[in-house]
Design a protein around this motif. Sequence first.
Motif, PDB file in Angstrom:
ATOM      1  N   GLY A 225       0.896  -1.328  -0.101  1.00 35.26           N
ATOM      2  CA  GLY A 225      -0.104  -0.018   0.028  1.00 35.26           C
ATOM      3  C   GLY A 225       0.819   1.354  -0.072  1.00 35.26           C
ATOM      4  O   GLY A 225       0.263   2.420   0.188  1.00 35.26           O
ATOM      5  N   THR A 226       2.122   1.198  -0.341  1.00 32.50           N
ATOM      6  CA  THR A 226       2.995   2.288  -0.506  1.00 32.50           C
ATOM      7  C   THR A 226       3.205   2.692  -1.835  1.00 32.50           C
ATOM      8  O   THR A 226       2.783   1.991  -2.797  1.00 32.50           O
ATOM      9  N   ILE A 227       3.846   4.003  -2.092  1.00 32.79           N
ATOM     10  CA  ILE A 227       4.143   4.588  -3.339  1.00 32.79           C
ATOM     11  C   ILE A 227       5.068   3.436  -4.036  1.00 32.79           C
ATOM     12  O   ILE A 227       5.062   3.146  -5.021  1.00 32.79           O
ATOM     13  N   GLU A 228       6.207   3.331  -3.070  1.00 29.68           N
ATOM     14  CA  GLU A 228       7.258   2.346  -3.622  1.00 29.68           C
ATOM     15  C   GLU A 228       6.729   1.115  -4.265  1.00 29.68           C
ATOM     16  O   GLU A 228       7.273   0.328  -5.131  1.00 29.68           O
ATOM     17  N   GLY A 229       5.832   0.406  -3.232  1.00 29.73           N
ATOM     18  CA  GLY A 229       5.286  -0.861  -3.370  1.00 29.73           C
ATOM     19  C   GLY A 229       4.727  -0.910  -4.866  1.00 29.73           C
ATOM     20  O   GLY A 229       4.739  -1.915  -5.762  1.00 29.73           O
ATOM     21  N   PHE A 230       3.772   0.095  -5.043  1.00 27.99           N
ATOM     22  CA  PHE A 230       2.937   0.293  -6.173  1.00 27.99           C
ATOM     23  C   PHE A 230       3.894   0.385  -7.492  1.00 27.99           C
ATOM     24  O   PHE A 230       3.810  -0.287  -8.618  1.00 27.99           O
ATOM     25  N   ARG A 256      -4.167  -3.762 -14.669  1.00 29.89           N
ATOM     26  CA  ARG A 256      -3.614  -3.627 -13.069  1.00 29.89           C
ATOM     27  C   ARG A 256      -2.606  -2.712 -13.126  1.00 29.89           C
ATOM     28  O   ARG A 256      -2.391  -2.178 -11.919  1.00 29.89           O
ATOM     29  N   ILE A 257      -1.899  -2.389 -14.191  1.00 29.60           N
ATOM     30  CA  ILE A 257      -0.967  -1.046 -14.249  1.00 29.60           C
ATOM     31  C   ILE A 257      -1.749   0.167 -13.891  1.00 29.60           C
ATOM     32  O   ILE A 257      -1.131   0.917 -13.359  1.00 29.60           O
ATOM     33  N   ALA A 258      -2.723   0.173 -14.857  1.00 30.31           N
ATOM     34  CA  ALA A 258      -3.437   1.471 -14.625  1.00 30.31           C
ATOM     35  C   ALA A 258      -4.016   1.534 -13.225  1.00 30.31           C
ATOM     36  O   ALA A 258      -3.977   2.764 -12.692  1.00 30.31           O
ATOM     37  N   ALA A 259      -4.494   0.509 -12.464  1.00 31.24           N
ATOM     38  CA  ALA A 259      -4.781   0.701 -11.127  1.00 31.24           C
ATOM     39  C   ALA A 259      -3.820   1.198 -10.271  1.00 31.24           C
ATOM     40  O   ALA A 259      -3.962   1.954  -9.437  1.00 31.24           O
ATOM     41  N   HIS A 260      -2.626   0.427 -10.533  1.00 30.54           N
ATOM     42  CA  HIS A 260      -1.633   0.936  -9.635  1.00 30.54           C
ATOM     43  C   HIS A 260      -1.157   2.194  -9.738  1.00 30.54           C
ATOM     44  O   HIS A 260      -1.000   2.966  -9.018  1.00 30.54           O
ATOM     45  N   GLU A 261      -0.987   2.822 -11.050  1.00 34.46           N
ATOM     46  CA  GLU A 261      -0.964   4.238 -11.310  1.00 34.46           C
ATOM     47  C   GLU A 261      -1.794   4.982 -10.636  1.00 34.46           C
ATOM     48  O   GLU A 261      -1.322   6.053  -9.914  1.00 34.46           O
ATOM     49  N   ALA A 262      -3.198   4.680 -10.553  1.00 27.37           N
ATOM     50  CA  ALA A 262      -4.192   5.584  -9.814  1.00 27.37           C
ATOM     51  C   ALA A 262      -3.967   5.537  -8.377  1.00 27.37           C
ATOM     52  O   ALA A 262      -4.014   6.560  -7.738  1.00 27.37           O
ATOM     53  N   ALA A 263      -3.450   4.397  -7.961  1.00 21.84           N
ATOM     54  CA  ALA A 263      -3.111   4.538  -6.563  1.00 21.84           C
ATOM     55  C   ALA A 263      -2.048   5.240  -6.084  1.00 21.84           C
ATOM     56  O   ALA A 263      -2.076   5.918  -4.922  1.00 21.84           O
ATOM     57  N   ILE A 264      -1.198   5.470  -7.063  1.00 22.07           N
ATOM     58  CA  ILE A 264       0.204   6.058  -6.738  1.00 22.07           C
ATOM     59  C   ILE A 264      -0.344   7.828  -6.698  1.00 22.07           C
ATOM     60  O   ILE A 264       0.149   8.510  -5.788  1.00 22.07           O
ATOM     61  N   GLU A 265      -1.214   7.885  -7.571  1.00 19.05           N
ATOM     62  CA  GLU A 265      -1.489   9.229  -7.926  1.00 19.05           C
ATOM     63  C   GLU A 265      -2.333   9.807  -6.594  1.00 19.05           C
ATOM     64  O   GLU A 265      -2.264  10.907  -6.033  1.00 19.05           O
ATOM     65  N   THR A 266      -3.228   8.844  -5.987  1.00 20.83           N
ATOM     66  CA  THR A 266      -4.077   9.355  -4.868  1.00 20.83           C
ATOM     67  C   THR A 266      -3.114   9.464  -3.563  1.00 20.83           C
ATOM     68  O   THR A 266      -3.479  10.420  -2.980  1.00 20.83           O
ATOM     69  N   LEU A 267      -2.118   8.394  -3.259  1.00 19.61           N
ATOM     70  CA  LEU A 267      -1.133   8.674  -2.148  1.00 19.61           C
ATOM     71  C   LEU A 267      -0.547  10.022  -2.526  1.00 19.61           C
ATOM     72  O   LEU A 267       0.061  10.523  -1.338  1.00 19.61           O
ATOM     73  N   THR A 268      -0.088  10.340  -3.734  1.00 16.75           N
ATOM     74  CA  THR A 268       0.670  11.493  -3.680  1.00 16.75           C
ATOM     75  C   THR A 268      -0.034  12.768  -3.425  1.00 16.75           C
ATOM     76  O   THR A 268       0.364  13.639  -2.803  1.00 16.75           O
ATOM     77  N   GLU A 269      -1.444  12.754  -3.705  1.00 15.39           N
ATOM     78  CA  GLU A 269      -2.308  13.882  -3.402  1.00 15.39           C
ATOM     79  C   GLU A 269      -2.767  13.914  -1.867  1.00 15.39           C
ATOM     80  O   GLU A 269      -2.476  15.091  -1.201  1.00 15.39           O
ATOM     81  N   GLN A 270      -2.812  12.791  -1.291  1.00 13.53           N
ATOM     82  CA  GLN A 270      -2.875  12.705   0.163  1.00 13.53           C
ATOM     83  C   GLN A 270      -1.595  13.095   0.940  1.00 13.53           C
ATOM     84  O   GLN A 270      -1.860  13.816   1.939  1.00 13.53           O
ATOM     85  N   THR A 271      -0.323  12.877   0.406  1.00 12.36           N
ATOM     86  CA  THR A 271       0.951  13.250   0.952  1.00 12.36           C
ATOM     87  C   THR A 271       1.024  14.955   0.916  1.00 12.36           C
ATOM     88  O   THR A 271       1.245  15.417   1.828  1.00 12.36           O
ATOM     89  N   ALA A 272       0.586  15.494  -0.289  1.00 12.11           N
ATOM     90  CA  ALA A 272       0.675  16.836  -0.477  1.00 12.11           C
ATOM     91  C   ALA A 272      -0.315  17.477   0.317  1.00 12.11           C
ATOM     92  O   ALA A 272      -0.144  18.652   0.903  1.00 12.11           O
ATOM     93  N   GLU A 273      -1.496  16.914   0.677  1.00 14.51           N
ATOM     94  CA  GLU A 273      -2.445  17.602   1.588  1.00 14.51           C
ATOM     95  C   GLU A 273      -2.078  17.682   3.177  1.00 14.51           C
ATOM     96  O   GLU A 273      -2.235  18.627   3.849  1.00 14.51           O
TER      97      GLU A 273
END
Length: 302
Positions: A225-230, A256-273
């Motif tokens: 569930g981390t950016i590095e893991g995805f 599956r790759i698209a899903a992981h990329e979306a998860a990375i984008e979500t985590l990046t936004e959460q980190t920025a907030e």
Amino acid sequence: GRCREGCRREGCCRKAAAEKAAAEKAAAEKAAAEKAAAEKAAAEKAEAIKKAAAQQSEVEVSYDAEPPKPEKKVKKPSDPMDTTIKLIAAGVAFFMILIVGASISNSLKYYLVEKQGALQIWKGKFAPLGKKRIAILPGVPAPEEPKAIYSQDEVYPLAYEYFIDKADALMDVSGIPDFEGIQTALKTALEFSASDEMQRIAFDRLDTIDRLTLTYKADLASSRGTIEGFQTAIGLLNDAGKLTSDKVQKEMIAQRIAAHEAAIETLTEQTAENQPEVENSVPAVENESAAPQATEPEAETH
């Protein structure tokens, strides 16, 4: 004779006649000398031509002459020891040819031995005699019409089918398959592939196992569930996509790759907030650390 008319000097006519005669004599001598010189030159030229012709004739004769015969070499009597050595060397070479031929012939021979419910495959060694076991196939029956000696095309398909079936059996299990054991079985099947079609089938199955292994590792990485893991999972899935030409499988991997990329984008936004909250909390901590600490009262002395 008489002098010319009007000549008044004595003897003038005689003098003139003498001079004329002397001039004619000189001219005659000069002509004679020139003639003699010309004749001499002509004679010398003729002599030179004659000598040149004689020399050329001698050269031509020398070419036509028979070359000197080479001296005959006296043959030494043959040494019996040298003859014996040559005969021994020829015999050894012939013996080696026989050994190599027998070794090649023996290495092309295969044998089938049924022992304790398993079919054993033996192969002749590269030697005139001897053999070695190359495979044990449990549960494989022997041919209905046994032979003393088999060819490679007769025994290789037996081993190939056995190891292909073994890989399928290891794959058809509940839980996580033994990927390493499956790969070992398929690589052994490749060693016994007797045709291009057999090799293609074995290679396709190896690619399938590698693709499943990469997909399984990608699932483990994304489960963190981390950016590095995805990111790790995306790299593994990209490698897995190169191991198949099936459109359906490629589409599943792309999803599956698209899903992981979306998860990375979500985590990046959460980190920025969450970043401003962290920055605002830093000064408070610093102020707390900078606040003066209460000191304990000094002990009274008595």
